[in-house]
Design an enzyme around this catalytic site. Structure first.
Site, short mmCIF file in Angstrom:
data_model
loop_
_atom_site.label_atom_id
_atom_site.label_comp_id
_atom_site.label_asym_id
_atom_site.label_seq_id
_atom_site.Cartn_x
_atom_site.Cartn_y
_atom_site.Cartn_z
N ARG A 1 -6.90 -1.53 -8.97
CA ARG A 1 -6.85 -2.67 -8.04
C ARG A 1 -7.86 -2.41 -6.92
O ARG A 1 -7.54 -1.72 -5.95
CB ARG A 1 -5.45 -2.79 -7.43
CG ARG A 1 -4.36 -3.30 -8.36
CD ARG A 1 -3.06 -3.48 -7.59
NE ARG A 1 -2.11 -4.32 -8.29
CZ ARG A 1 -1.11 -3.87 -9.06
NH1 ARG A 1 -0.94 -2.59 -9.21
NH2 ARG A 1 -0.30 -4.71 -9.65
N ASN B 1 3.13 -10.03 -13.42
CA ASN B 1 3.63 -10.30 -12.06
C ASN B 1 3.30 -11.73 -11.65
O ASN B 1 4.13 -12.44 -11.10
CB ASN B 1 3.00 -9.33 -11.05
CG ASN B 1 3.17 -7.88 -11.44
OD1 ASN B 1 3.98 -7.58 -12.31
ND2 ASN B 1 2.42 -6.99 -10.83
N ASP B 2 2.08 -12.13 -11.95
CA ASP B 2 1.70 -13.50 -11.64
C ASP B 2 2.05 -14.46 -12.77
O ASP B 2 2.48 -15.58 -12.52
CB ASP B 2 0.19 -13.58 -11.34
CG ASP B 2 -0.11 -13.16 -9.91
OD1 ASP B 2 0.65 -13.59 -9.01
OD2 ASP B 2 -1.07 -12.41 -9.69
N CYS C 1 -0.98 -5.13 -17.70
CA CYS C 1 -0.96 -4.27 -16.52
C CYS C 1 0.05 -4.75 -15.47
O CYS C 1 0.15 -4.18 -14.41
CB CYS C 1 -2.36 -4.15 -15.91
SG CYS C 1 -3.05 -5.74 -15.44
N ARG D 1 -10.63 -3.91 -11.93
CA ARG D 1 -10.47 -5.35 -11.67
C ARG D 1 -11.32 -5.72 -10.46
O ARG D 1 -11.25 -5.08 -9.42
CB ARG D 1 -9.01 -5.65 -11.38
CG ARG D 1 -8.79 -7.11 -11.03
CD ARG D 1 -7.33 -7.46 -10.95
NE ARG D 1 -6.71 -6.97 -9.74
CZ ARG D 1 -5.41 -7.08 -9.49
NH1 ARG D 1 -4.61 -7.61 -10.38
NH2 ARG D 1 -4.91 -6.64 -8.36
N ARG E 1 6.84 -14.94 -6.35
CA ARG E 1 7.23 -13.56 -6.63
C ARG E 1 7.72 -12.83 -5.38
O ARG E 1 8.30 -11.75 -5.46
CB ARG E 1 6.09 -12.78 -7.31
CG ARG E 1 4.87 -12.58 -6.45
CD ARG E 1 3.67 -12.13 -7.28
NE ARG E 1 3.36 -10.72 -7.16
CZ ARG E 1 2.24 -10.15 -7.60
NH1 ARG E 1 1.32 -10.87 -8.23
NH2 ARG E 1 2.03 -8.88 -7.45
N GLU F 1 -3.05 -14.14 -16.45
CA GLU F 1 -1.92 -14.18 -15.52
C GLU F 1 -1.64 -15.62 -15.06
O GLU F 1 -0.81 -15.88 -14.23
CB GLU F 1 -2.16 -13.27 -14.31
CG GLU F 1 -3.49 -13.45 -13.61
CD GLU F 1 -3.74 -12.41 -12.53
OE1 GLU F 1 -2.80 -11.77 -12.04
OE2 GLU F 1 -4.93 -12.24 -12.17
N HIS G 1 0.81 -1.21 0.00
CA HIS G 1 0.00 0.00 0.00
C HIS G 1 0.84 1.27 0.00
O HIS G 1 0.63 2.19 -0.77
CB HIS G 1 -0.92 0.00 1.22
CG HIS G 1 -2.05 0.93 1.05
ND1 HIS G 1 -3.35 0.50 0.95
CD2 HIS G 1 -2.08 2.26 0.89
CE1 HIS G 1 -4.11 1.54 0.76
NE2 HIS G 1 -3.36 2.62 0.72
C1 PEP Z 1 -0.18 -9.11 -12.15
O1 PEP Z 1 -0.31 -10.22 -11.63
O2 PEP Z 1 0.65 -8.86 -13.04
C2 PEP Z 1 -1.04 -8.00 -11.72
C3 PEP Z 1 -1.09 -6.87 -12.38
O3 PEP Z 1 -1.77 -8.18 -10.60
P1 PEP Z 1 -1.21 -8.12 -9.11
O4 PEP Z 1 0.19 -7.58 -9.17
O5 PEP Z 1 -2.16 -7.24 -8.39
O6 PEP Z 1 -1.28 -9.56 -8.73
MG MG Z 2 -2.00 -10.74 -10.37
#
Ligand code: PEP
Ligand code: MG
Length: 569
Positions: A295, A453-454, A501, A331, A464, A430, A188
């Site tokens: 988010r 990211n995922d 994203c 989302r 991660r 993802e 955050h």
């Molecule tokens: C991702 O997984 O790339 C993503 C944008 O979502 P978060 O980072 O919130 O899991």
């Molecule tokens: Mg994600």
């Protein structure tokens, strides 16, 4: 020198402001001079009122908070001035000869219990206000100082264990950045720092113990370092780095209103990722052409209970209106994994990232999902809304989620509530299974947004959050590039658009390949948008396509990176 995570870009050098939450400890000791104790309480009360007024004044002048956020201080003032509260405390001092601090604690506990047991969100939230106000009262009775971030009046870097949302909301123009012990790029405080555009290094273990207020600190939030009491040479080096960064930022400003078009006329969309309304101004200021990821989990994480339909409606409407008709991709709830809620116990699982989270939870606890979808549908008439489901693994999940959306939309329309007829309903890609089957998903989804990211953590089987396997976090690995390629091609085959994203979208070294792979929309933190635009404007789509074709045929991530760097030269 301590290593942390560069969470919000920038470099600064300033004095340390060490933020420590004070301990306020009352005892049940009896008193003999009742009048003196009442006078002590009254004085503490006056000081509390003055303190809150001061914070409100300074926060208003700083101009960073919305009217709604400022109103919290008014609610606190009303509460502390409520004769009922003071009356109960004074009677307790007089009737039972308890000391003022203890009397305040007892009355506070009673009021908190009463509010918390009420069957009404509004009153339950008041419990938090009572705690906040009476904490101040007790501190003033005991003469304990509560740090007031709005009172910072010289250039400072805040060092803390962590910063709460309300701490970050109080930061004024003298705050040159912050370093925290805990947190990651997507925590955050990191997201808030990005929206306020102040440098931040998070996850910097040991920083709190290494500094005292007044020390000098060099905060390198480009490479993720904190240097305590830097030498003269270090100060000179960091000043030069800060100036170079500021100069680049200035140069980029001319691109704010420019379209994101390649030299051969291919247009892409550069959008911003946000965590709430607060971030909207940053996206617009940095030339964002839309919001590619809102988010919404922060709305849930900041609340004391599941946010109501009305609360969510207000939040979504604010963002849609704030973006002035530009596209906003919201989302739906992505909770679980590392994201928890105060008011809900997640089941114990061996691998929460592979477990009960996001759309899986929403399809299981449909009431939670329905409330959010209703709020979104109602807000849809205030802008250009796209709804996106997170963590979709199967076509069936997407169909089920979409069906629930259609049901709620139909119910609202039957109730006579207006719902926009141009809402797009898409999904995050993802999970590798979704990328592989993208051409099938594209028959149902209006758009894709690739969550690297995922996607990377699941493709490489590398958590991660784990430092030990961070070397496997390879956006440029050809396997990842091929999944991205499949996703984009799958979308285009059905005439749908594909965005991204995840953090990769804002990586300067990824932009040329993604452009070459045909990505339509890039969504990133606001501070990265202009740099990405400069890169897009410097490239030719045909060359980018040739680069992408070479990249997907490479063996390793390093080979791909070398190719890109050569192109960007
Ligand atoms: C991702 O997984 O790339 C993503 C944008 O979502 P978060 O980072 O919130 O899991
Ligand atoms: Mg994600």
């Amino acid at each position: 020198m301590l290593k942390g995570i560069a969470a919000s870009a920038g470099v600064s050098i300033a004095k340390v402001y060490k933020l420590e939450t004070p301990v306020v400890f009352v005892t049940d000791e009896k008193i003999s001079d009742v009048e003196a104790e009442v006078a002590k309480f009254n004085a503490a009360m006056e000081k509390t009122i003055a303190d809150i007024e001061g914070i409100k004044d300074r926060a208003t002048k700083a101009g960073r908070l919305s009217a709604e956020e400022i109103a919290v201080f008014d609610a606190h003032l009303m509460m502390v001035q409520d004769p009922e509260l003071a009356g109960q405390i004074v009677s307790m001092i007089k009737d039972q000869s308890v000391n003022a601090g203890y009397a305040t604690e007892l009355v506070s506990n009673m009021m908190v219990m009463m509010f918390e047991s009420m069957d009404n969100d509004y009153f339950r939230e008041r419990a938090a206000d009572v705690k906040d106000v009476t904490f101040r009262l007790k501190a003033n009775i005991l003469g304990v100082m509560i740090p007031d971030l709005t009172a910072i009046d010289e250039e400072s870097i805040i060092v803390a264990h962590d910063l709460t949302p309300s701490d970050t909301a109080q930061l004024n123009e003298f705050v040159r950045g912050f370093a925290t012990e805990i947190g990651g790029k997507t925590s955050h405080s990191a997201i808030m720092a990005n929206s306020l555009e102040i440098p931040a290094v998070v996850g910097c273990a040991g920083v709190l113990g290494a500094v005292k207020t007044g020390d000098m600190l060099a905060l390198d939030a480009l490479d993720g370092f904190v240097v305590v009491n830097p030498t003269e040479e270090e100060v000179a080096a960091y000043k030069a780095k800060a100036e170079a960064y500021a100069k680049e930022k200035e140069e980029l400003k001319v691109l704010v209103n420019e379209p994101s078009v390649t030299t051969d006329g291919h247009h892409v969309e550069l959008a911003g990722n946000i965590g709430g309304f607060k971030d909207v101004a940053g996206v617009l200021k940095n030339g964002g052409e839309g919001v590619g990821l809102f988010r919404t989990e922060f709305l849930y994480m900041d609340a004391e209970d599941w946010p109501t339909e009305e609360e969510q409606f207000i939040a979504y409407r604010q963002v849609l209106e704030g973006m002035q008709g530009k596209k906003v991709v919201v989302r739906t709830l992505d909770i679980g994994g590392d994201k928890h809620l105060k008011y809900y116990d997640f089941p114990e699982e061996m691998n929460p990232f592979l477990g009960y989270r996001a759309i899986r939870l929403c399809l299981d606890q449909k009431d939670i999902f329905r409330t959010q979808l209703r709020a979104l549908c109602r807000a849809s008439v205030y802008g250009q809304l796209c709804i996106m489901f997170p963590m979709i693994a199967t076509v069936q999940e997407f169909r089920d989620a979409k069906a629930i959306y259609e049901e709620e939309k139909a119910k609202l329309l039957a109730e006579g509530v207006a719902v926009a007829d141009n809402i797009q309903v898409g999904m995050m890609v993802e999970i590798p299974a979704a990328a592989v089957l993208a051409d099938q998903f594209a028959k149902y989804a209006d758009f894709f947004s690739i969550g690297t990211n995922d996607l990377i953590q699941y493709s490489m089987a590398a958590d991660r959050m784990s430092q030990k396997v961070a070397y496997l976090y390879q956006p440029w690995n050809p396997s990842i590039l091929r999944l991205i390629k499949m996703t984009i091609e799958g979308a285009h085959k059905e005439g749908k658009w594909a965005g991204m994203c995840g953090a990769m979208a804002g990586e300067p070294n990824a932009v040329p390949i993604l452009l070459g792979l045909g990505l339509d929309e890039f969504s990133m933190s606001a501070s990265q948008i202009l740099k990405a635009r400069r890169i897009v404007k410097s490239l030719n789509k045909k060359d980018a396509e040739a680069l992408a074709a070479k990249a997907v045929a490479c063996d390793t991530a390093d080979e791909v990176l070398a190719l890109v760097k050569n192109t960007l030269k």
